[in-house]
Design an enzyme around this catalytic site. Structure first.
Site, PDB file in Angstrom:
ATOM      1  N   CYS A   7       6.812 -12.258   1.678  1.00 51.37           N
ATOM      2  CA  CYS A   7       6.023 -11.370   0.941  1.00 51.37           C
ATOM      3  C   CYS A   7       6.046 -11.680  -0.363  1.00 51.37           C
ATOM      4  CB  CYS A   7       7.016 -10.277   0.841  1.00 51.37           C
ATOM      5  SG  CYS A   7       5.791  -8.984  -0.446  1.00 51.37           S
TER       6      CYS A   7
ATOM      7  N   CYS B 158      -1.137  -6.336  -0.139  1.00 48.38           N
ATOM      8  CA  CYS B 158      -0.483  -7.819   0.511  1.00 48.38           C
ATOM      9  C   CYS B 158      -0.531  -9.411   0.396  1.00 48.38           C
ATOM     10  CB  CYS B 158      -0.793  -7.305   1.885  1.00 48.38           C
ATOM     11  SG  CYS B 158       0.009  -8.477   3.372  1.00 48.38           S
TER      12      CYS B 158
END
Length: 288
Positions: free
Chosen positions: A76, A226
């Site tokens: 992530c 993201c």
């Protein structure tokens, strides 16, 4: 009743509940359910998921990331920047350049510090993976999956597949605000061609150095940002001849901007902010 201390942080609006596992304990068998509970906006704290900052045998710290549906992800980008900020400010590391272990591999972080606080974090995300096996996708082939058609509602969408430690399907559109984010996003996420599901990005190219970006994240749905998706979007743009490798690209996400570069040496660099929202103690009960 069990409890743990937490810090809620965000990178461009992509928020997670961060738990310092150097000090806290959550049973391994409870992690998925705890992530789901703590992420619930109505009955928990509310977040895109939970991230554990853990001891590591191969780096100063290890990041484990759970989506808000309880599934564990391998990497992530926004989470890595927040982990870098937390690790430096809580003296888990001493230097401004250090490594972080993830399920996708080891990455290098570099933090910018002003008056003892991290204001910016740059992460070397490593090289993109481009073959079907690496992404992963069904089917054979060692060549990159570039601009392949996907039929949805009698409309053909061409997407490019990239892995930045987690899988991404990047689709170029004329206007990201009109893109079928909440309809095509979940359909492609759960399509059988992606055995581990996939993150779906819609990209609008503004010029050779800027793009607009919207994302449907695997296991979380629509999010404000993201980081790995922004990296994948830049790689896909270069593979499709829309941008130039080696240049720093500004990616305009719903939550703010990231600076991304796919270097000539092969690695992808991501630079952006990380911020603390709040701290507290979370109490939970696991039903037998």
């Amino acid at each position: 009743m069990s409890q743990f201390s937490f810090t809620k942080m965000h990178g461009l609006g992509n928020s997670y509940i961060y738990v310092n596992m150097f000090e806290e304990q959550i049973p391994e068998e409870d992690l998925a359910l705890v992530a789901e509970k703590v992420s619930n906006i109505n009955t928990g704290i509310g977040a895109d998921g939970m991230i554990l900052i853990c001891p590591s045998d191969v780096a100063p710290v290890k990041m484990r990331m759970f989506n808000n549906d309880g599934s564990e992800g391998k990497s992530c980008g926004n989470g890595l920047r927040c982990v870098a900020k937390y690790a430096y400010e809580h003296k888990l590391v001493e230097d401004t350049v250090f490594t972080i272990e993830t399920l996708a591999g080891i990455v290098t972080a570099e933090v910018t510090v002003e008056e003892g606080k991290v204001t910016l974090a740059k992460i070397d995300m490593g090289a993109p993976r481009l073959t079907r096996a690496e992404i992963p996708m069904l089917g054979e082939g060692e060549t990159p999956f570039i601009r392949e058609n996907f039929l949805y509602n009698n409309h053909r969408y061409a997407f490019t597949a990239v892995s930045m430690g987690n899988p991404h399907a990047v689709i170029f559109v004329d206007d990201v605000d009109q893109a079928p984010l909440t309809t095509l996003g979940p359909v492609l996420e759960t399509h059988e061609m992606f055995p581990e599901r996939v993150n779906v990005e819609f990209i609008e190219i503004l010029n050779e150095e800027e793009m607009n970006f919207r994302v449907w994240e695997r296991g979380s749905g629509v999010t404000q940002a993201c980081g790995t998706g922004a990296c994948a979007a830049v790689v896909a743009s270069i593979l499709n001849g829309k941008m130039e490798r080696g240049k720093e690209i500004t990616v305009h996400l719903a939550g703010g901007d990231l600076m991304i570069a796919w270097t000539e040496e092969g690695n992808v660099l991501m630079k952006g902010p990380a911020e603390v929202i709040c701290r507290g103690v979370y109490e939970y009960k696991i039903e037998a």
